[in-house]
Design a protein around this motif. Structure first.
Motif, PDB file in Angstrom:
ATOM      1  N   GLY A   1       0.825  -1.201   0.000  1.00 47.66           N
ATOM      2  CA  GLY A   1       0.000   0.000   0.000  1.00 47.66           C
ATOM      3  C   GLY A   1       0.855   1.245   0.000  1.00 47.66           C
TER       4      GLY A   1
ATOM      5  N   ASP B   1      -5.576  -3.414  -3.162  1.00 42.36           N
ATOM      6  CA  ASP B   1      -4.363  -3.002  -3.867  1.00 42.36           C
ATOM      7  C   ASP B   1      -4.412  -3.421  -5.332  1.00 42.36           C
TER       8      ASP B   1
ATOM      9  N   MET C   1       2.013   1.259  -4.888  1.00 44.63           N
ATOM     10  CA  MET C   1       0.568   1.088  -4.793  1.00 44.63           C
ATOM     11  C   MET C   1       0.030   0.276  -5.955  1.00 44.63           C
TER      12      MET C   1
END
Length: 532
Positions: A31, A210, A241
């Motif tokens: 993330g 994600d 990301m």
């Protein structure tokens, strides 16, 4: 009639000192943590831990301490006949509500058992800036295996919630209500329910938020848009990301699970395009419509319902079959009571309503606006068969109140005053290139729109995109025009302009962003900075 001190809490509650636990799944996608590094403050701006911030906090407190322990970790969640691996605060969804009293000091110890950094943002609270929970801006990210103590005074009663401000972690199970009680509560009711709405994708057929973000970041049709001329994502690690910096061919791995890109979702209430993500499930208090949570009461009971939209990409139209709702608060602040049959909640918005319950079994339905799906809970006050999971009460198509139709309670109205400063924020970009931004510039934590302490500030949001956006201001509440309600999150429809005012009375660096988590994480965030 009983007072709030004797009411039964049927939503989610937490006694002082009770620990909460959390959850995570082993996902190769990392993330984004809004920079992840230590926050920096360019010269001329108030630092998150500066003396101005400490002075503002001193004016709010200190008060009696309320201690809470939270652990973010991986767990299995039961959604009602379907189990998923996810991340959460505890083994339940949503996490147990934190309850405290206005004037107290909340001391929350966060232990991060996730495989990546995390944070806690206290959505809607006017709190000290270094506790706002935005990594790379107001604090360091809480690294895997580490901990952090959030400590701040509670200045305003109301319905709030908390979630990470790290990548798309909010679209897992990392969220819970925060209820700040008012010892002088003027409302009288017999029961209180907390109702949290959510769209769910994590752990379903291999999907993760994600991977959804990675798919959306490549744009419609998987185009890599190499050579396009758009500002880079300053301060964000796009590779981390799952996306790619603009102008770079996509090298991201295929998205986990089936495609979740949603095409053709339309809603007149939202001005057209209703959303980007086809979440497979929609939940009320972590439960699927086929196994709904059931609230029980006696006919004639007066019930307060605190509603929170914790979704990532979905607005919900909510109604209680056979009943009218009296709106008493939005985003924690009281309004002049107004009666309606249905409410529309954008992501991050909260509404409190009162309802006098009838005799029977009734559906509390949250329609995923424009997405041909719904979530469900039940109210049971007597015998009878439960309605079908697909029930659509007539009230959903009845009288609907929006925030613009509400008036702030006189006790919380901003005094009439011309703005000292106007900050114009044009909402730009689109789904085709995943280039969501403000003023054509995707998020850069070093870019600040300056404000000064003591000013009346007008934020003018002009939506030039083809989609609606729930815009959220950290650390403050703003007033909608014409003695409108005090809010921290408001819907801006496509083609519309919304001007809101707030008083600059809480120094620091404060985010403004779209509360569609996928729009925010592809660039639609910026910062207001108080001048030192």
């Amino acid at each position: 009639m009983r007072t709030p001190t004797r009411r039964t809490v049927l939503g989610a509650a937490l006694a002082a000192g009770t620990g909460l636990l959390a959850a995570c799944s082993a996902d190769p996608m990392k993330g984004m943590d809004h920079g992840g590094a230590a926050p920096t403050t360019p010269g001329g701006f108030v630092a998150p831990g500066g003396p101005e911030v400490a002075a503002a906090e001193a004016r709010r407190g200190p008060g009696p301490e309320r201690k809470v322990a939270l652990t973010a970790t991986e767990t299995t969640l039961d959604l009602g006949g379907r189990t998923v691996r996810s991340w959460a605060y505890g083994d339940r969804l949503p996490g147990r509500a934190v309850r405290a009293t206005v004037g107290e000091t909340l001391a929350v110890s966060l232990a991060n058992h996730l495989p990546q950094p995390t944070s806690l943002h206290w959505h809607g609270l006017a709190l000290r800036n270094d506790m706002d929970g935005v990594p790379g801006l107001t604090q360091d990210a809480v690294r895997a295996g580490a901990g952090f103590e959030y400590r701040f005074a509670l200045a305003h009663p109301g319905t709030y919630w908390f979630h990470p401000h790290s990548g798309v972690q909010q679209d897992r199970g990392l969220y819970a209500p925060l209820i700040v009680e008012d010892p002088r509560e003027p409302l009288r009711y017999d029961q209180e329910w907390v109702v949290v709405l959510d769209d769910w994708v994590d752990g379903v057929d291999g999907s993760t938020p994600d991977a959804v973000l990675a798919e959306l970041a490549r744009g419609m049709g998987g185009m890599d848009h190499a050579g396009t001329d758009h500002p880079a994502m300053g301060g964000h690690d796009m590779a981390a990301m799952g996306g790619t910096p603009t102008g770079t061919p996509s090298t991201a791995p295929p998205a986990a699970g089936p495609s979740r890109m949603l095409m053709g979702a339309r809603s007149a209430l939202l001005g057209g395009d209703a959303g980007d993500v086809g979440h497979p499930f929609h939940l009320v208090n972590g439960r699927l419509a086929g196994a709904p949570e059931t609230f029980t009461a006696k006919p004639g009971d007066r019930v307060r319902i605190r509603m929170v939209n914790a979704g990532g990409d979905t607005a919900y139209r909510v109604a209680l079959g056979g009943h009218e709702l009296t709106v008493t608060h939005t985003d924690g602040f009281p309004v002049e009571p107004a009666t309606t049959q249905a409410l529309l909640l954008g992501m991050g918005e909260r509404y409190d309503v009162l309802v006098t319950v009838q005799d029977g079994v009734f559906p509390l339905t949250a329609l995923a606006e424009g997405k041909n799906a719904s979530a469900l809970a039940l109210l049971r006050t007597g015998g009878g068969a439960a309605p079908d999971a697909s029930v659509r009460p007539a009230e959903l198509d009845g009288r609907l109140l929006g925030a613009a139709q509400l008036k702030a309670d006189p006790s919380v109205r901003l005094p009439a005053r011309a703005p000292d400063r106007t900050v114009r924020l044009e909402l730009t970009g689109g789904m085709a290139k995943a280039d969501w931004a403000f003023n054509g510039r995707r998020y850069d934590p070093a870019q600040r729109y300056p404000v000064a302490a003591g000013e009346r500030v007008r934020l003018e949001f002009r939506n030039t995109t083809g989609m609606w956006h729930p815009v959220h201001l950290h650390g403050h509440t703003f007033a909608l025009p014409g003695d409108g309600p005090r809010k921290d999150t408001a819907i801006v429809l496509p083609g519309a302009t919304l001007a809101v005012d707030f008083d600059a009375d809480n120094p620091g660096l404060w985010m403004v962003h779209c509360h569609n988590v996928y729009h925010a994480e592809t660039g639609m965030m910026t910062v207001l900075g108080y001048r030192a």
